[in-house]
Design a protein around this motif. Sequence first.
Motif, PDB file in Angstrom:
ATOM      1  N   PRO A 104      -6.124  39.033  18.081  1.00  9.81           N
ATOM      2  CA  PRO A 104      -5.951  37.844  17.240  1.00  9.81           C
ATOM      3  C   PRO A 104      -6.955  36.729  17.490  1.00  9.81           C
ATOM      4  O   PRO A 104      -6.990  35.761  16.738  1.00  9.81           O
ATOM      5  CB  PRO A 104      -4.538  37.376  17.609  1.00  9.81           C
ATOM      6  CG  PRO A 104      -4.347  37.839  19.016  1.00  9.81           C
ATOM      7  CD  PRO A 104      -5.072  39.161  19.113  1.00  9.81           C
ATOM      8  N   ALA A 105      -7.778  36.849  18.534  1.00 10.95           N
ATOM      9  CA  ALA A 105      -8.702  35.769  18.861  1.00 10.95           C
ATOM     10  C   ALA A 105     -10.126  36.055  18.411  1.00 10.95           C
ATOM     11  O   ALA A 105     -11.053  35.358  18.806  1.00 10.95           O
ATOM     12  CB  ALA A 105      -8.685  35.504  20.369  1.00 10.95           C
ATOM     13  N   VAL A 106     -10.308  37.061  17.570  1.00  8.97           N
ATOM     14  CA  VAL A 106     -11.646  37.430  17.107  1.00  8.97           C
ATOM     15  C   VAL A 106     -11.634  37.573  15.593  1.00  8.97           C
ATOM     16  O   VAL A 106     -10.803  38.295  15.037  1.00  8.97           O
ATOM     17  CB  VAL A 106     -12.120  38.751  17.746  1.00  8.97           C
ATOM     18  CG1 VAL A 106     -13.515  39.111  17.270  1.00  8.97           C
ATOM     19  CG2 VAL A 106     -12.083  38.657  19.263  1.00  8.97           C
ATOM     20  N   VAL A 115     -17.817  42.228  15.635  1.00  8.91           N
ATOM     21  CA  VAL A 115     -17.185  41.086  16.287  1.00  8.91           C
ATOM     22  C   VAL A 115     -17.736  39.816  15.645  1.00  8.91           C
ATOM     23  O   VAL A 115     -18.934  39.550  15.729  1.00  8.91           O
ATOM     24  CB  VAL A 115     -17.459  41.072  17.808  1.00  8.91           C
ATOM     25  CG1 VAL A 115     -16.905  39.812  18.441  1.00  8.91           C
ATOM     26  CG2 VAL A 115     -16.833  42.301  18.457  1.00  8.91           C
ATOM     27  N   GLY A 116     -16.872  39.050  14.993  1.00  8.03           N
ATOM     28  CA  GLY A 116     -17.277  37.790  14.403  1.00  8.03           C
ATOM     29  C   GLY A 116     -17.120  36.669  15.408  1.00  8.03           C
ATOM     30  O   GLY A 116     -17.334  36.836  16.612  1.00  8.03           O
ATOM     31  N   ALA A 117     -16.720  35.508  14.933  1.00  5.91           N
ATOM     32  CA  ALA A 117     -16.541  34.368  15.823  1.00  5.91           C
ATOM     33  C   ALA A 117     -15.378  34.594  16.774  1.00  5.91           C
ATOM     34  O   ALA A 117     -14.357  35.188  16.406  1.00  5.91           O
ATOM     35  CB  ALA A 117     -16.315  33.098  15.007  1.00  5.91           C
ATOM     36  N   LEU A 118     -15.542  34.127  17.986  1.00  5.18           N
ATOM     37  CA  LEU A 118     -14.478  34.168  18.982  1.00  5.18           C
ATOM     38  C   LEU A 118     -13.703  32.861  18.893  1.00  5.18           C
ATOM     39  O   LEU A 118     -14.281  31.774  19.020  1.00  5.18           O
ATOM     40  CB  LEU A 118     -15.065  34.329  20.378  1.00  5.18           C
ATOM     41  CG  LEU A 118     -16.070  35.469  20.567  1.00  5.18           C
ATOM     42  CD1 LEU A 118     -16.605  35.471  21.989  1.00  5.18           C
ATOM     43  CD2 LEU A 118     -15.445  36.807  20.215  1.00  5.18           C
ATOM     44  N   VAL A 121      -9.954  28.310  20.826  1.00  2.20           N
ATOM     45  CA  VAL A 121      -8.805  27.393  20.781  1.00  2.20           C
ATOM     46  C   VAL A 121      -7.941  27.803  19.602  1.00  2.20           C
ATOM     47  O   VAL A 121      -8.388  27.763  18.447  1.00  2.20           O
ATOM     48  CB  VAL A 121      -9.255  25.928  20.642  1.00  2.20           C
ATOM     49  CG1 VAL A 121      -8.044  25.008  20.539  1.00  2.20           C
ATOM     50  CG2 VAL A 121     -10.131  25.521  21.831  1.00  2.20           C
ATOM     51  N   GLU A 122      -6.726  28.200  19.885  1.00  3.37           N
ATOM     52  CA  GLU A 122      -5.837  28.681  18.825  1.00  3.37           C
ATOM     53  C   GLU A 122      -5.593  27.596  17.781  1.00  3.37           C
ATOM     54  O   GLU A 122      -5.278  26.453  18.110  1.00  3.37           O
ATOM     55  CB  GLU A 122      -4.508  29.133  19.411  1.00  3.37           C
ATOM     56  CG  GLU A 122      -3.576  29.762  18.384  1.00  3.37           C
ATOM     57  CD  GLU A 122      -2.329  30.345  19.003  1.00  3.37           C
ATOM     58  OE1 GLU A 122      -1.529  30.947  18.262  1.00  3.37           O
ATOM     59  OE2 GLU A 122      -2.151  30.200  20.231  1.00  3.37           O
ATOM     60  N   ASP A 443      -8.584  31.790  28.390  1.00  2.00           N
ATOM     61  CA  ASP A 443      -7.313  32.493  28.522  1.00  2.00           C
ATOM     62  C   ASP A 443      -6.800  32.960  27.169  1.00  2.00           C
ATOM     63  O   ASP A 443      -5.606  32.865  26.865  1.00  2.00           O
ATOM     64  CB  ASP A 443      -6.270  31.598  29.209  1.00  2.00           C
ATOM     65  CG  ASP A 443      -5.071  32.413  29.720  1.00  2.00           C
ATOM     66  OD1 ASP A 443      -5.256  33.607  29.998  1.00  2.00           O
ATOM     67  OD2 ASP A 443      -3.962  31.839  29.806  1.00  2.00           O
ATOM     68  N   ARG A 444      -7.702  33.502  26.359  1.00  2.00           N
ATOM     69  CA  ARG A 444      -7.346  33.999  25.032  1.00  2.00           C
ATOM     70  C   ARG A 444      -7.131  35.508  25.077  1.00  2.00           C
ATOM     71  O   ARG A 444      -7.619  36.202  25.989  1.00  2.00           O
ATOM     72  CB  ARG A 444      -8.462  33.652  24.036  1.00  2.00           C
ATOM     73  CG  ARG A 444      -8.666  32.157  23.853  1.00  2.00           C
ATOM     74  CD  ARG A 444      -7.516  31.555  23.067  1.00  2.00           C
ATOM     75  NE  ARG A 444      -7.671  31.892  21.651  1.00  2.00           N
ATOM     76  CZ  ARG A 444      -6.660  32.101  20.811  1.00  2.00           C
ATOM     77  NH1 ARG A 444      -5.409  32.057  21.255  1.00  2.00           N
ATOM     78  NH2 ARG A 444      -6.881  32.359  19.536  1.00  2.00           N
TER      79      ARG A 444
END
Length: 460
Positions: A104-106, A115-118, A121-122, A443-444
């Motif tokens: 969910p963080a990518v 792999v797009g943007a990382l 920050v949720e 911590d993602r």
Amino acid sequence: MSSIHDFATWEPLLRLVRDSHAERLAAPGGCFTGQIGLGSWTLPVQQPSPVPGRASRVVDMEEQFTAVGRVQDALRADGAGQVSYVVETASDGKTLLHVVDPGPAVEHGVTSPFVGALLLVEGAVPEPWRRLPEDVPGAVPAPSADPALLERTLRERLPDAIGATEEEIAEAEARLGVALPDELKALYRVTRARWQDWGGDYAAQERVHNAVGCEIFSLDGLYIGDARSRPCPWRFAADDAVVTPPDAAVQGLVGSPGWIVFGDNGGGDRLALDLTPGPAGHTGQVIVIDHERTIGAALRADSLTDMVIDRPKGRQPIRDADDPPVVARVGTHLPGGVEAAARPELEVLRIGRRKGEPVSLAPVVGLPRLWTLTADPGTLADPLEVAGLTGLEYLSLGTEDWRVLLDAGAVPRSLSAAHIEVRGEPHPLPVLDLANELLALWDRPLITRTVLRGDLDTDR
């Protein structure tokens, strides 16, 4: 183990890849990447040549469709929408398949290794998507705005239309959280534009659209064209900036709580009444939100009355903010370079590799508004200078520059999102590992990779 992690699910697809690229897969470091989704896929195999004299047919691709279909069936069974994969050959000749779940963080990427943007920050969104409209003292409706004339004209054009009641209009206002402008109320008092009111009669629908001058949404379909209604991946959104010149009729926003979207021009562009106009605009003017752009809107008419009755042709172009001093593109060979771009207004800096020496970031250190930096691989003289850009929210660098920052513990903690720029065809697994290092700093959730091993030379 889910079926997507079963080697047998992938065997037909892996045979196609191997048969198309046996020599490359046998070479040291040779690999191929792809992606399978429920509606599309990338499959690095040779396409079959059609029979001379006729076009390609579905049967020509049947083997590929069958192989991809097995993976898609597994995705459906697992409740997943897509999967990335890497194929390579082990030292003993067996096939290694890396099933990659970005998590969910990518964001989804468009090139290997997908792999797009990382998302560090949720829930964070780029700066333009947080920008609210500015107050414009003295903004008033245009002289052409005449709700009574508008309503009379539409009743003449649509004598049999079913209009909305005052209660229905009040319900729409409560749902939207904003009072509808008088012109928009006049429009929907004549026709609420509901499909069921036309009884399936396309001609009746067309008469309404012709009378108004656009494909209008039903009263129930009105929505607020705020920034949330115009999502965009970080990788592209981070290149945008909000700029409203003093002579602009429309504010250069992604969206506004004062943009009430009521129709479509037939080509996917939305029409809205603008209650938050620019310095040279009018309250309630009609604007066009271009579906091919991520920011800004164009003036269509000074008022809804003007659009319906006078039918002005065309629309004013959107004023681009993609220029200095707010957005700057710097090539390593261009005169002035970073020094010329270093203005207090600078928000987005893009450094592209051309001819010339790598550049220094020293001139832009301390700029108050700089929030995006994208630097192509090999363009920075000293990647550690990035640490001096304390206001960065988005950073895109090549793998070697990221390695320098990570090893020095100098990755800016102000970042909300990051991107790894990949050029050429490097092996994807080290890129995924680098991405996980960045995600771990915040911590993602990490990118997961399941390795499946099998022998394609056994009996089928």
